[in-house]
Structure formats: C-alpha cells, structure tokens
Design a protein around this motif. Structure first.
Motif, PDB file in Angstrom:
ATOM      1  N   LYS A 123       6.521   5.405 -14.468  1.00  0.00           N
ATOM      2  CA  LYS A 123       7.760   4.629 -14.682  1.00  0.00           C
ATOM      3  C   LYS A 123       8.953   5.546 -14.919  1.00  0.00           C
ATOM      4  N   VAL A 124      10.123   5.069 -14.555  1.00  0.00           N
ATOM      5  CA  VAL A 124      11.368   5.706 -14.954  1.00  0.00           C
ATOM      6  C   VAL A 124      11.635   5.225 -16.379  1.00  0.00           C
ATOM      7  N   LYS A 173      11.928   8.833  -8.366  1.00  0.00           N
ATOM      8  CA  LYS A 173      12.365   7.605  -9.049  1.00  0.00           C
ATOM      9  C   LYS A 173      12.171   6.386  -8.147  1.00  0.00           C
ATOM     10  N   ASP A 174      12.518   6.512  -6.870  1.00  0.00           N
ATOM     11  CA  ASP A 174      12.354   5.390  -5.928  1.00  0.00           C
ATOM     12  C   ASP A 174      10.890   4.966  -5.818  1.00  0.00           C
ATOM     13  N   GLU A 195      17.418   7.805 -17.302  1.00  0.00           N
ATOM     14  CA  GLU A 195      17.480   7.593 -15.852  1.00  0.00           C
ATOM     15  C   GLU A 195      16.810   8.737 -15.092  1.00  0.00           C
ATOM     16  N   ARG A 227       9.705   3.386  -9.144  1.00  0.00           N
ATOM     17  CA  ARG A 227      10.251   2.027  -9.313  1.00  0.00           C
ATOM     18  C   ARG A 227       9.571   1.025  -8.391  1.00  0.00           C
ATOM     19  N   ALA A 267      14.195   4.720 -18.088  1.00  0.00           N
ATOM     20  CA  ALA A 267      15.260   3.721 -18.213  1.00  0.00           C
ATOM     21  C   ALA A 267      14.731   2.307 -17.976  1.00  0.00           C
ATOM     22  N   ASP A 268      13.614   2.184 -17.270  1.00  0.00           N
ATOM     23  CA  ASP A 268      13.040   0.877 -16.946  1.00  0.00           C
ATOM     24  C   ASP A 268      11.898   0.490 -17.868  1.00  0.00           C
ATOM     25  N   ALA A 269      11.431   1.429 -18.675  1.00  0.00           N
ATOM     26  CA  ALA A 269      10.245   1.189 -19.510  1.00  0.00           C
ATOM     27  C   ALA A 269      10.567   0.328 -20.720  1.00  0.00           C
TER      28      ALA A 269
END
Length: 168
Positions: free
Chosen positions: A163-164, A37-38, A8, A41, A166-168
């Motif tokens: 990318k973050v 991060k914002d 994260e 994303r 956690a989202d990859a």
C-alpha cells in the motif's frame, strides 16, 4: 514502524513477519517511484511471491504477471514477466546499492525495468550505476531478512499487501 514523513512517497509492504516501510525517492527516480505507487494502488503487488532470494545478496519480487500466488501459480514462471504497462527508461544515479535499498530489476537492456524490484540484503556496490535505485527501507528490514531463500524458493514467501501510506 518508522515515522512516515511523506505518506504519498512511502510504501508499506506487509510480510508474514511484519510490515516493511519503504521511502520512495521520486527526486532521484520519478518514473520508477510513480510506477510502484500505481501498481500498489491497483493491488497488483498483493500476494506476489519473492521468486529469487539469494542469501547475502537480495530478495527479488514484483512479477505481477506470473508471481501472484493464486490457484494455478507456477514458481518456474515467476520472474519472467512484468505488468501490462510500458517498460521504464533507466534512472541511474550516484546512490549506492546499500543494504536496504530498493533496486529496479530488469533484463540485459537497461531500459527494460517494469514492475519487478529487489531489496538488497547487503551493500552490493557492484550494482552501482547499472540498476536504478528508487527507494530504501526505513523499518522492517528484520522482516526482509527472514524471507525464504532460493532461486526459486521451494515454498516462496509473498508480499501479502502493498500500500501507499497515504492510502492506508
């Protein structure tokens, strides 16, 4: 790639030569870490150029307003903008601006950081206490070292994707 302990709070920037893994420091600079991060994303950092790259000093990027290398891109405007979000208050700390640290770019006003950031090529301790440190490169610094130099570069490199983890 580095082992990712906190997905994260880890950013992966894809450059032409390979991925750069950055550990964000939300305990030190929570607002700056959250902003990165914002914007990542939202895809705002994708395709944004490195508009100021000084050998032995740093590589600056993150102008999401003018730095996107799409049609109509003008390198002379890159570096003059931010995002449509409010500027951030300074989050200065005792962390030094060492090689591989991520710093928040700003104007003369210490509370003017927004979306732009820089990665230090070397230890730049003269910046300590004047610019917010909010991350550090865990792996891929060899890719950062290959970013084309210039103020601005004639043919700038760009962040292909950001990318973050956690989202990859």
């Amino acid at each position: 790639m580095a082992e990712i302990k906190d997905p994260e709070n880890t950013i992966i920037i894809e450059l032409k030569d390979g991925p750069v893994v950055i550990e964000l420091l939300p305990d030190v600079a929570p607002k700056h870490s959250e902003r990165m991060k914002d914007l990542a994303r939202a895809g705002k950092y994708d395709n944004v150029c490195f508009h100021r790259v000084i050998d032995g000093f740093m590589a600056q990027t993150g102008d999401v307003e003018h730095g996107n290398m799409e049609e109509g891109f003008n390198i002379r405007r890159a570096g003059t903008g931010g995002s449509d979000l409010d500027d951030l208050p300074a989050e200065f700390s005792k962390l030094p601006h060492d090689r591989g640290t991520l710093g928040a770019a700003r104007s003369m006003n210490p509370n003017s950081a927004n979306s732009q950031f820089f990665i230090n090529f070397s230890d730049n301790h003269f910046l300590n206490g004047q610019y917010t440190v909010y991350g550090r490169v865990l792996s891929g610094m060899e890719h950062v070292d290959k970013i084309v130099r210039g103020e601005p570069p004639a043919s700038p490199d760009r962040m292909i994707t950001v990318k973050v983890a956690a989202d990859a």
